[in-house]
Design a protein around this motif. Structure first.
Motif, PDB file in Angstrom:
ATOM      1  N   LYS B 159      69.241  60.655   8.522  1.00 18.89           N
ATOM      2  CA  LYS B 159      70.015  59.528   7.993  1.00 18.89           C
ATOM      3  C   LYS B 159      71.009  59.011   9.036  1.00 18.89           C
ATOM      4  O   LYS B 159      71.110  57.811   9.266  1.00 18.89           O
ATOM      5  N   GLU B 160      71.717  59.928   9.672  1.00 17.44           N
ATOM      6  CA  GLU B 160      72.664  59.515  10.711  1.00 17.44           C
ATOM      7  C   GLU B 160      71.942  58.737  11.797  1.00 17.44           C
ATOM      8  O   GLU B 160      72.404  57.694  12.270  1.00 17.44           O
ATOM      9  N   ASN B 161      70.792  59.257  12.190  1.00 17.86           N
ATOM     10  CA  ASN B 161      69.984  58.621  13.221  1.00 17.86           C
ATOM     11  C   ASN B 161      69.555  57.217  12.807  1.00 17.86           C
ATOM     12  O   ASN B 161      69.735  56.251  13.554  1.00 17.86           O
ATOM     13  N   THR B 162      69.034  57.091  11.582  1.00 21.96           N
ATOM     14  CA  THR B 162      68.545  55.795  11.113  1.00 21.96           C
ATOM     15  C   THR B 162      69.683  54.789  10.986  1.00 21.96           C
ATOM     16  O   THR B 162      69.546  53.632  11.357  1.00 21.96           O
ATOM     17  N   VAL B 163      70.822  55.243  10.465  1.00 19.95           N
ATOM     18  CA  VAL B 163      71.968  54.342  10.301  1.00 19.95           C
ATOM     19  C   VAL B 163      72.389  53.787  11.660  1.00 19.95           C
ATOM     20  O   VAL B 163      72.645  52.583  11.799  1.00 19.95           O
ATOM     21  N   LEU B 164      72.408  54.645  12.672  1.00 18.22           N
ATOM     22  CA  LEU B 164      72.798  54.176  14.000  1.00 18.22           C
ATOM     23  C   LEU B 164      71.735  53.270  14.603  1.00 18.22           C
ATOM     24  O   LEU B 164      72.046  52.260  15.226  1.00 18.22           O
ATOM     25  N   ARG B 165      70.486  53.644  14.402  1.00 14.92           N
ATOM     26  CA  ARG B 165      69.403  52.890  15.039  1.00 14.92           C
ATOM     27  C   ARG B 165      69.298  51.481  14.494  1.00 14.92           C
ATOM     28  O   ARG B 165      69.073  50.538  15.226  1.00 14.92           O
ATOM     29  N   ALA B 166      69.404  51.362  13.183  1.00 19.18           N
ATOM     30  CA  ALA B 166      69.151  50.061  12.571  1.00 19.18           C
ATOM     31  C   ALA B 166      70.440  49.385  12.121  1.00 19.18           C
ATOM     32  O   ALA B 166      70.380  48.373  11.426  1.00 19.18           O
ATOM     33  N   SER B 167      71.604  49.920  12.491  1.00 19.53           N
ATOM     34  CA  SER B 167      72.900  49.371  12.091  1.00 19.53           C
ATOM     35  C   SER B 167      72.947  49.102  10.597  1.00 19.53           C
ATOM     36  O   SER B 167      73.215  47.993  10.153  1.00 19.53           O
ATOM     37  N   LEU B 168      72.675  50.133   9.807  1.00 18.89           N
ATOM     38  CA  LEU B 168      72.649  49.965   8.353  1.00 18.89           C
ATOM     39  C   LEU B 168      73.966  50.422   7.758  1.00 18.89           C
ATOM     40  O   LEU B 168      74.706  51.187   8.360  1.00 18.89           O
ATOM     41  N   ASN B 169      74.227  49.934   6.552  1.00 19.42           N
ATOM     42  CA  ASN B 169      75.320  50.486   5.781  1.00 19.42           C
ATOM     43  C   ASN B 169      74.870  51.863   5.285  1.00 19.42           C
ATOM     44  O   ASN B 169      73.855  51.970   4.613  1.00 19.42           O
ATOM     45  N   PRO B 170      75.633  52.933   5.575  1.00 18.61           N
ATOM     46  CA  PRO B 170      75.159  54.265   5.188  1.00 18.61           C
ATOM     47  C   PRO B 170      74.955  54.425   3.681  1.00 18.61           C
ATOM     48  O   PRO B 170      74.212  55.298   3.244  1.00 18.61           O
TER      49      PRO B 170
END
Lengths: 335, 512
Positions: B159-170
Motif C-alpha cells: 500500500k505504501e508503495n502504491t500510494v507513492l507510485r501513483a500519488s493516491l490518497n491513502p
C-alpha cells in the motif's frame, strides 16, 4: 525526513507552489494535510488496541485505515553525494582534455591537407612521443605487474608489425572512400567524432583494459580518420595517409591511457596537461578560423566552470525515495 | 446488493502464479456470495473464446498480441471495441483490474471509466523507483489510477508503495491480503524422513528470488551440518547456478533439484521437509511462506517487502538478505527442529483461522459497496485529474482520454447498445440445488448398499460438501493446466446447453 510533502490540496486539488504553506483556494494549511488525512478515519482510537502493521491478525480497523506510522520507513535522499565546486571543476578536465585532443587532431589533418605539414615529420614526431609515453607506461605497469618483463619484446614486435601493415595498406586506405562525395565525408566525420566524444570512457581509472564503450569510441575515431585520409589530393604521397593513420591510433587509442596515467599521478600535472592541450588547440586553429577558436574557448569555459555550478545547483531537485519495497541487494562473500 | 463484476488481467489460467489463483479463488467466493463474476484475459495459444469454469465462472479469452512474459501489447484503444461488447453483453457494473504489469487491465480501467462504470484495481507486486523500466511503469500506473474509485493492495508495504507510485490518497487504498485454501495444504507427518533435516525451497529460479544467496549458503550449511539435505523445486534462468554449485561441492546426494513443479504437487514436496527457506529480495506478500507454514514447516525468510506482515513470529525466523545472517537463521531453525522447541504441525490450524478466501471476498465486497456509493465524475473533472499527472504527461494523458471518449461515442453510434445481445446469466442457485439433489441421491445409494461404519460416511459427506463449495478446486485447476481439455468445463457446457451457443455467438461477433 519522514514527512510526506503534499503537492496538491486534498480539498480542491490546488497545486502548491514551491515553499507555499497554504492553499490559496480554501486556505488549508499544507502541514496539516497529513493529520487531516489520518485523523478522519482514526477518531475514537483511544479505546481501541493500537493498529499493527500485520496481516495475520484481525484488527478492529477498516481496511483503508491510515495509521500514524504510514510511510514511517520512507527514507529520502540517503545516497545523495554533495559536490564541492572545485572538485567537480578538476574532474571536468577529463572532458575538456578529450575535446581539445579531437580539435588538435582535426587541426593536424587540415595542416596535412593544406600541405603545410609533411607526412614524415608527423610520423617522426608521433613515434618519438609514443616511445616517451611508452617508457612512462612501462614504468607504471612494471610496478604493479612484475610478470610484465617478458611482454616487452612482444609489444615491440606488435608495434613494428602494426606500423608495417599500416604503411602497406596506406595506398588502399587512400582510395578506399575516394568515390564518396566531400559533403558526405565531412558530415560523417563530424558524426563519428561526436560519437567518439560521447562514448569515450571518461570515468574509469583503468589503464590496462579497454571496456566496450571505450572501444566503440576508438573505432569511431579511427574510422573517421580513414574517411579523412581519402580526401588528400591524388598527387600527394602515401606518407600523408600513413602519417595520419598512425597519428590517429596514437592519439585516440594510446594517448587516453597516458592521460589517465597523468591524472592518477598528480592533479597538478593533470591541470598542466589540460592547459597545454587547450593552448595547443587554440594556437593551431588560430590560422584556420578565428570564429572556431572563440567558440572553442567558450565551450571549454562552459564545461569547466559553468557545468559544475549547474550540476550543484540542480542537485537540490534530487528526490530519491527508499523504503521496504525496494529490491534488496544481496550481500555475498566472494570466494 | 449483488453486482456484476468483470475481473480483468493478462494473467489467468493456464498461466500459473499468485495473481492467477487470486483471481480464481476470489471470483469463486464472490459467486458464492451471489454476485455474477466474469474474467477477461487474453487468449493462451489455442484457448480463445469463452469458457466456463467451476460454478459457472465465465472466462473470456480475448485474442491479443502477447509481447513479454504473458503481458499483452499496450495498444490503448485496440481492446476497447471488444471490451465494450463484453461488458454490455454481461451487464457489468464494476470492473476490477489486477496486476500493474498487465496492460490489458490498465486499458480496461481507462475504458471502464470512459463508459461511466465503477473501477477498482488490485496491486499484487512492488515496484521500485530507481530504474528506467520502473519509472515508465510508475508513470502508467499514475495515469490509469488518476481516475479510479478504489485500489486494493495485498500488504501494508504494498500500500505504501502504491500510494507513492501513483500519488493516491491513502484512504482510497485498502489492504486485503491474499489467502490460502487450507484444505489443500494439510501437513503430513508421515512424509518426513526422520533421518534427515530436510530444507525445502520452492520458487522460480530468478534473480529477484535471491537464488544467488541460496547458491552461497547451501554449501556452508551442508558443510557444518551433515544431517541436512535440500529439496529445491522450481525452474528458471538461475537454475544453472544451483546445478553448478552442486557439481562444485559434490552435493548430489544432499541437494535434490526437482525442476518445474506443478501447483498441485507443491503440497507433497512441502510435506517432505521440516524447514522452508525463502531468499526473495522483494516480495509484496509471499504466498510461498504461507503455504509452507500451512503445511507445517518452520519458515526461514529474508525480511523484505511485505514478508514481515504475513506470519506470526513463532512460525518464522527472519534474516537480512546477507549470506552470514541467512546461514545463522537456518542454523537456528535446524537447532529448533532438532531440540523440538517448535511444533510446526500445529501451524496448520492457526493459519486456517488467519487466512481464508471467504474473508477476502467479504472484505472485497465491502470495497464494492463503498465504490457503489461514489458518484462518477463528469468528463471535465476526469480530464482535470489526468492533467495533474505531470507537465508534459498530463497534457498527453488528457489527449489520450479525450480521444478515448470520442472513440466511445463513435462505438455507441456504429454498434448501438440495443444491438448487442445480453448473455443469460448462469443460474447459480438452480445449479447448486441440482448439485445438492444429486449428492443426496448419491448418499442414499451409499447408505443403502454399503456396510461402512458411520465414521467413514461422515468423512464422505464432508468431502462432498467441500466439493460443492469449491474448496477442492485444485482438481479443476490441474485440469486447466493439463493438455487434455477440461472434462468438468465441457460438462458444464453440455448441461447448460447454452455454453456452446454462447461460444459460437462470441466467435461470430469477434469475426465481424
Amino acid at each position: 525526513m519522514t514527512q510526506l510533502t503534499f503537492n496538491y490540496c486534498p480539498v480542491d486539488g490546488y497545486q502548491f507552489q514551491e515553499g507555499e504553506a497554504k492553499c490559496s483556494f480554501c486556505g488549508l494549511d499544507r502541514n496539516a494535510i497529513k493529520e487531516i488525512l489520518t485523523n478522519s478515519t482514526a477518531c475514537e482510537e483511544q479505546k481501541k488496541a493500537p493498529w499493527r502493521k500485520l496481516l495475520w491478525i484481525k484488527q478492529d480497523y477498516p481496511d483503508n485505515y491510515v495509521d500514524k506510522t504510514f510511510l514511517g520507513e520512507l527514507q529520502e535522499n540517503v545516497n545523495v553525494r554533495t559536490y564541492d565546486y572545485w572538485t567537480v571543476v578538476k574532474e571536468s578536465t577529463v572532458i575538456s582534455q578529450h575535446i581539445s585532443s579531437i580539435m588538435i587532431f582535426i587541426a593536424v589533418f587540415i595542416y596535412l591537407y593544406l600541405e603545410i605539414l609533411s607526412g614524415p615529420i608527423l610520423i617522426t614526431s608521433g613515434t618519438v612521443f609514443t616511445i616517451i609515453g611508452y617508457i612512462f607506461w612501462d614504468k607504471s605497469i612494471s610496478k604493479t605487474d612484475p610478470s610484465y618483463e617478458y611482454k616487452r619484446w612482444r609489444t615491440a614486435k606488435g608495434f613494428a608489425l602494426f606500423f608495417a601493415a599500416l604503411l602497406g595498406l596506406s595506398p588502399i586506405l587512400k582510395t578506399l572512400t575516394r568515390t564518396i562525395s566531400d559533403d558526405t565525408i565531412w558530415a560523417l566525420t563530424v558524426i563519428l567524432f561526436l560519437a567518439n566524444m560521447l562514448f569515450h570512457d571518461y570515468g574509469s581509472d583503468n589503464r590496462t583494459n579497454i571496456k566496450f564503450p571505450g572501444s566503440l569510441s576508438t573505432n569511431a575515431a579511427i574510422f573517421a580518420s580513414v574517411l579523412l585520409a581519402s580526401r588528400f589530393p591524388p598527387h600527394t604521397s602515401n606518407s600523408l595517409v600513413s602519417g595520419l593513420m598512425s597519428f590517429a591510433v596514437e592519439w585516440f587509442a594510446l594517448f587516453p591511457i597516458f592521460r589517465r596515467y597523468i591524472k592518477s599521478l598528480s592533479s597538478k600535472f593533470n591541470i598542466a596537461l589540460t592547459f597545454l592541450l587547450f593552448i595547443l588547440a587554440a594556437i593551431l586553429f588560430m590560422n584556420i578560423s578565428k570564429a572556431i577558436v572563440i567558440i572553442y574557448i567558450l565551450m571549454i569555459t562552459f564545461i569547466t566552470f559553468v557545468c559544475p555550478f549547474w550540476l550543484i545547483w540542480i542537485q537540490k531537485y534530487k528526490k530519491e525515495i527508499h523504503g521496504p519495497w525496494d529490491e534488496a541487494r544481496p550481500k555475498i562473500q566472494r570466494r | 446488493m449483488p453486482y456484476n463484476i468483470a475481473m480483468v488481467s493478462d494473467f489467468f489460467y493456464p498461466n500459473m502464479g499468485g495473481v492467477e489463483s487470486h483471481l480464481y479463488q476470489l471470483s469463486q467466493r464472490l459467486i458464492q456470495r451471489g454476485h455474477k463474476v466474469i474474467i477477461i484475459t487474453h487468449s493462451y495459444k489455442d484457448r480463445t473464446g469463452v469458457r466456463y469454469l467451476t460454478n459457472g465462472l465465465k472466462v473470456y479469452y480475448v485474442p491479443h498480441v502477447v509481447i513479454y512474459s504473458e503481458a499483452t501489447l499496450p495498444t490503448v484503444y485496440g481492446f476497447f471495441p471488444i471490451f465494450r461488447n463484453i461488458v454490455i453483453r454481461e451487464e457489468i457494473n464494476i470492473v476490477h483490474g489486477h496486476q500493474a504489469f498487465s496492460s490489458m487491465c490498465q486499458e480496461a480501467i481507462l475504458h471502464a471509466r470512459t463508459m461511466g462504470m465503477k473501477a477498482c484495481f488490485t496491486d499484487h507486486s512492488l515496484v521500485g523507483f530507481a530504474d528506467a523500466s520502473s519509472i515508465l511503469m510508475n508513470k502508467t500506473s499514475k495515469f490509469t489510477l488518476s481516475d479510479i474509485d478504489h485500489v486494493i493492495c495485498v500488504s501494508h508495504t504494498s500500500k505504501e508503495n502504491t500510494v507513492l507510485r501513483a500519488s493516491l490518497n491513502p484512504q482510497m487504498v485498502s489492504v486485503i491480503p491474499n489467502a490460502i485454501v487450507a484444505s489443500q495444504f494439510k501437513p503430513d507427518p508421515g512424509a518426513v524422513d526422520k533421518n534427515f533435516i530436510t530444507i525445502v525451497v520452492a520458487s522460480r529460479m530468478v534473480y529477484r528470488k535471491g537464488i544467488d544467496l541460496l547458491v552461497a549458503i547451501i554449501p556452508r550449511i551442508c558443510q557444518t551440518n551433515p544431517r541436512v539435505r535440500f529439496i529445491i523445486g522450481g525452474d528458471g534462468p538461475k537454475k544453472i547456478d544451483l546445478e553448478q554449485m552442486r557439481e562444485k561441492y559434490l552435493l548430489h546426494d544432499r541437494v535434490e533439484l526437482l525442476g518445474p513443479v506443478r501447483h498441485h504437487e507443491i503440497r507433497n514436496i512441502l510435506t517432505k521437509g521440516q524447514i522452508f527457506l525463502n531468499t526473495s529480495l522483494t516480495e509484496a506478500f509471499c504466498m510461498g511462506i504461507l503455504e509452507a507454514a500451512c503445511c507445517g514447516l518452520l519458515v526461514v525468510s529474508t525480511k523484505v517487502g511485505g514478508v514481515p506482515e504475513v506470519l506470526p513470529r513463532h512460525m518464522i525466523i527472519f534474516a537480512s538478505p546477507e549470506e552470514d545472517d541467512l546461514v545463522n537463521a537456518v542454523m537456528r531453525a535446524i537447532e529448533m527442529i532438532v531440540l523440538e522447541q517448535v511444533s510446526p504441525i500445529k501451524f496448520h490450524d492457526e493459519i486456517k483461522e488467519m487466512y481464508s478466501w471467504v474473508n477476502v471476498a467479504e472484505r472485497t465486497e465491502k470495497v464494492y459497496n463503498k465504490i457503489w456509493e461514489l458518484k462518477t465524475p463528469p468528463l471535465l473533472e476526469r480530464l482535470r485529474l489526468y492533467y495533474g499527472c505531470g507537465i508534459w504527461a498530463g497534457k498527453i494523458f488528457c489527449i489520450v482520454m479525450a480521444v478515448d471518449y470520442l472513440l466511445w461515442r463513435f462505438l455507441e453510434w456504429i454498434f448501438p447498445e440495443e444491438n448487442i445481445e445480453i448473455a443469460p446469466p448462469f443460474p447459480y442457485q438452480k445449479y447448486i440445488k441440482i448439485c445438492k439433489m444429486a449428492e443426496e441421491e448419491n448418499n442414499n445409494k451409499n447408505d443403502n448398499d454399503s456396510n461402512n461404519n458411520s465414521n467413514n460416511n461422515d468423512n464422505d459427506n464432508d468431502n462432498n460438501i467441500n466439493n460443492l463449495d469449491g474448496f477442492d478446486d485444485i482438481d479443476d485447476i490441474d485440469d486447466i493446466d493439463g493438455i487434455d481439455d477440461i472434462d468438468d468445463i465441457d460438462n458444464y457446457n453440455n448441461s447448460e446447453e447454452k455454453g456452446e451457443e454462447d461460444n459460437e455467438y462470441y466467435k461470430s461477433k469477434t469475426r465481424s
